[in-house]
Design a protein around this motif. Structure first.
Motif, short mmCIF file in Angstrom:
data_model
loop_
_atom_site.label_atom_id
_atom_site.label_comp_id
_atom_site.label_asym_id
_atom_site.label_seq_id
_atom_site.Cartn_x
_atom_site.Cartn_y
_atom_site.Cartn_z
N ARG A 298 0.81 -1.22 0.00
CA ARG A 298 0.00 0.00 0.00
C ARG A 298 0.84 1.27 0.00
NH1 ARG A 298 -5.45 0.88 2.28
NH2 ARG A 298 -5.75 3.12 2.53
N LEU A 299 1.96 1.26 0.73
CA LEU A 299 2.70 2.49 0.97
C LEU A 299 4.02 2.60 0.23
CD1 LEU A 299 2.18 2.66 4.85
CD2 LEU A 299 0.75 3.67 3.06
N VAL A 300 4.61 1.47 -0.19
CA VAL A 300 5.93 1.50 -0.81
C VAL A 300 5.87 1.22 -2.31
CG1 VAL A 300 8.22 0.43 -0.84
CG2 VAL A 300 7.06 0.83 1.34
N LEU A 301 5.18 0.16 -2.70
CA LEU A 301 5.21 -0.29 -4.09
C LEU A 301 4.47 0.63 -5.08
CD1 LEU A 301 4.91 -4.17 -3.78
CD2 LEU A 301 6.94 -2.76 -4.13
N PRO A 302 3.42 1.35 -4.68
CA PRO A 302 2.74 2.20 -5.67
C PRO A 302 3.65 3.21 -6.37
CG PRO A 302 1.34 1.94 -3.78
CD PRO A 302 2.66 1.32 -3.41
N ALA A 303 4.69 3.66 -5.69
CA ALA A 303 5.61 4.63 -6.31
C ALA A 303 6.67 3.94 -7.18
CB ALA A 303 6.30 5.46 -5.23
N ILE A 304 6.78 2.61 -7.05
CA ILE A 304 7.84 1.87 -7.75
C ILE A 304 7.31 1.03 -8.89
CG2 ILE A 304 9.61 0.09 -7.45
CD1 ILE A 304 9.95 1.07 -4.57
N VAL A 305 6.21 0.33 -8.66
CA VAL A 305 5.74 -0.67 -9.62
C VAL A 305 5.36 -0.08 -10.98
CG1 VAL A 305 3.86 -2.30 -10.11
CG2 VAL A 305 5.09 -2.42 -7.95
N PRO A 306 4.53 0.95 -11.06
CA PRO A 306 4.15 1.45 -12.39
C PRO A 306 5.34 1.88 -13.26
CG PRO A 306 2.62 2.27 -10.75
CD PRO A 306 3.75 1.63 -10.00
N ILE B 177 9.78 -8.25 0.87
CA ILE B 177 9.98 -6.95 1.50
C ILE B 177 9.55 -7.09 2.95
CG2 ILE B 177 9.29 -4.52 1.60
CD1 ILE B 177 8.84 -4.59 -1.40
N ARG B 178 10.42 -6.68 3.86
CA ARG B 178 10.09 -6.70 5.28
C ARG B 178 10.81 -5.55 5.98
NH1 ARG B 178 6.98 -9.63 3.50
NH2 ARG B 178 6.12 -11.59 4.28
N TYR B 179 10.33 -5.21 7.15
CA TYR B 179 11.01 -4.25 7.99
C TYR B 179 12.04 -4.96 8.84
CZ TYR B 179 7.60 -0.76 6.60
OH TYR B 179 6.85 0.11 5.86
N ASP B 180 13.10 -4.25 9.18
CA ASP B 180 14.20 -4.77 9.99
C ASP B 180 15.17 -5.55 9.13
OD1 ASP B 180 15.97 -5.78 11.84
OD2 ASP B 180 14.42 -6.30 13.29
N ALA C 33 19.96 -7.88 1.73
CA ALA C 33 18.91 -6.88 1.95
C ALA C 33 19.36 -5.53 1.43
CB ALA C 33 18.58 -6.78 3.44
N ILE C 34 18.47 -4.87 0.70
CA ILE C 34 18.75 -3.51 0.23
C ILE C 34 17.57 -2.61 0.61
CG2 ILE C 34 20.15 -4.35 -1.69
CD1 ILE C 34 17.82 -3.55 -3.54
N PRO C 35 17.81 -1.34 0.91
CA PRO C 35 16.72 -0.44 1.28
C PRO C 35 15.75 -0.24 0.11
CG PRO C 35 18.86 0.47 1.90
CD PRO C 35 19.14 -0.70 1.01
N ILE C 36 14.49 -0.15 0.44
CA ILE C 36 13.47 0.14 -0.57
C ILE C 36 12.43 1.06 0.06
CG2 ILE C 36 12.17 -1.96 0.01
CD1 ILE C 36 11.25 -2.07 -2.90
N GLY C 37 12.05 2.09 -0.64
CA GLY C 37 11.05 3.02 -0.12
C GLY C 37 11.63 4.02 0.85
N PRO C 38 10.77 4.72 1.60
CA PRO C 38 11.24 5.76 2.53
C PRO C 38 12.10 5.15 3.61
CG PRO C 38 8.92 5.25 2.90
CD PRO C 38 9.30 4.57 1.63
N ARG C 39 13.17 5.85 3.97
CA ARG C 39 14.11 5.30 4.95
C ARG C 39 13.70 5.58 6.39
NH1 ARG C 39 14.11 1.88 3.23
NH2 ARG C 39 15.52 1.07 4.80
N ILE C 40 12.89 6.60 6.59
CA ILE C 40 12.41 6.89 7.93
C ILE C 40 10.89 7.00 7.87
CG2 ILE C 40 12.37 8.53 9.84
CD1 ILE C 40 14.98 7.06 9.63
N ALA D 150 16.82 -6.77 -12.56
CA ALA D 150 16.30 -5.51 -13.10
C ALA D 150 15.57 -4.73 -12.02
CB ALA D 150 15.37 -5.80 -14.28
N PHE D 151 14.79 -5.44 -11.19
CA PHE D 151 14.04 -4.76 -10.12
C PHE D 151 14.99 -4.18 -9.08
CE2 PHE D 151 11.43 -4.72 -6.21
CZ PHE D 151 10.37 -3.95 -6.66
N ILE D 152 16.02 -4.95 -8.71
CA ILE D 152 17.01 -4.46 -7.74
C ILE D 152 17.69 -3.20 -8.26
CG2 ILE D 152 19.21 -5.00 -6.64
CD1 ILE D 152 18.28 -7.97 -6.62
N ASP D 153 18.14 -3.24 -9.50
CA ASP D 153 18.81 -2.08 -10.09
C ASP D 153 17.87 -0.88 -10.16
OD1 ASP D 153 21.07 -3.61 -10.38
OD2 ASP D 153 20.75 -4.06 -12.50
N PHE D 154 16.59 -1.14 -10.47
CA PHE D 154 15.62 -0.05 -10.55
C PHE D 154 15.41 0.57 -9.17
CE2 PHE D 154 11.42 1.86 -10.76
CZ PHE D 154 11.42 2.47 -12.00
N VAL D 155 15.30 -0.25 -8.14
CA VAL D 155 15.11 0.26 -6.77
C VAL D 155 16.31 1.09 -6.34
CG1 VAL D 155 14.99 -0.44 -4.35
CG2 VAL D 155 13.53 -1.55 -6.05
#
Length: 302
Positions: free
Chosen positions: A105-113, A144-147, A156-163, A291-296
């Motif tokens: 809901r909060l992370v993928l909408p800005a990435i997937v399209p 995708i998980r927290y922690d 593990a690589i960061p995805i989405g907002p960091r804080i 491809a997804f990792i590089d895009f993120v």
């Protein structure tokens, strides 16, 4: 004995999915095709691999043993074939992600399209799951998980907002009736809307922090919802005046901005690190996942 690789893949798809219909959806085949393939494999091996009822499909002991050995072997075959994909002009194939509802809901909408626009030959499937799973056993390429504390063979690589922050809010009507808390401990006298994970663990106690002081409260209330699928029910209940909700700030922000919800104790809202994309580091990374990792990574530096 020469066994068709397609029949083995069909068995794995059905066994992992727990049914022919779900296996067909995941694999992109038809249920009748998978049924015939499994029947052919069982006939060739001379042993039943799946117990079939009208309600479920469960591996037999022989099926469990075969599945345990086949999973890693077929993954290696897929990785070997994927080497060819690297010679294509554009990566192609399927990418399956296992994520919590909050990330969907909060992370993928800005990435997937934009990702799918950049890679039209990739077919992405997103599976929501609130528990921490073995992505390979679940038939997924990554999760995708927290922690960031993951198993040693995971990358593990960061995805989405960091804080991010947890926010609490209630409807103005509720707060007019019950009062506006000035300290987290005052929540013990309020109706709080709680969540329960699939593991049975509760989202309480709620934790707050201000100027180095951490306060934990264990509130009660009239409603408990399953985290993920029923979280929106808690939000709707809060908007209707039932009680106080605690959730990701980004989830509640549209309702706060519209005035449907009023923020409570905002100076106490606790910050936490953003989510991570994780995947196994012990095998060749498939081209769609690469491809997804590089895009993120590129999106994070843009």
């Amino acid at each position: 004995m020469k066994t068709d690789l397609g029949d083995l893949n069909a068995f794995v798809a059905v066994a992992r999915a727990g049914g022919f219909r779900e296996g067909a959806r995941v694999s992109g085949s038809s249920a009748s095709f998978l049924s015939e393939a499994v029947r052919r494999l069982e006939g060739q091996l001379g042993v039943r691999l799946l117990n079939r009822t009208t309600r479920s499909v469960v591996p037999t002991e022989a099926g469990k043993g075969l599945l345990e050995r086949l999973g890693p072997a077929l993954s290696e075959v897929e990785s070997a074939l994927d080497v060819v994909n690297g010679f294509r002009d554009r990566p192609a194939g399927a990418l399956r992600l296992n994520v919590p509802v909050s990330a969907a809901r909060l992370v993928l909408p800005a990435i997937v399209p934009p990702f799918l626009a950049a890679y039209p030959d990739i077919r992405l499937e997103v599976v929501t799951d609130e528990s921490f799973v073995d992505v390979i056993a679940a038939g997924c390429d990554a999760g995708i998980r927290y922690d960031e504390r993951l198993e040693q063979d995971m990358i593990a690589i960061p995805i989405g907002p960091r804080i991010q922050r947890f926010a609490i809010a209630a409807s103005p009507d509720y707060l007019d009736r019950r009062g506006r808390p000035q300290h987290p401990r005052e929540l013990l006298g309020h109706a709080c809307l709680l969540g329960r994970f699939s593991s049975g663990a509760m989202t309480a106690p709620w934790e707050f922090e201000r100027d180095g002081e951490i306060v934990r409260v264990d509130p009660t209330g009239p409603l408990i919802v399953r985290v993920g699928g029923a979280t929106d029910l808690a939000v709707d209940a809060a908007i209707s005046g039932t009680g106080i909700v605690c959730l990701f700030e980004d989830w509640l922000r549209p309702h706060i901005d519209s005035g449907a919800l009023e923020p409570i104790l905002e100076p106490w809202w606790q910050r936490f690190s953003g989510p991570f994309l994780y995947y196994p580091g012990r095998r060749l990374v498939p081209a769609p996942l690469r491809a997804f990792i590089d895009f993120v990574k590129a999106s994070a530096t843009a």
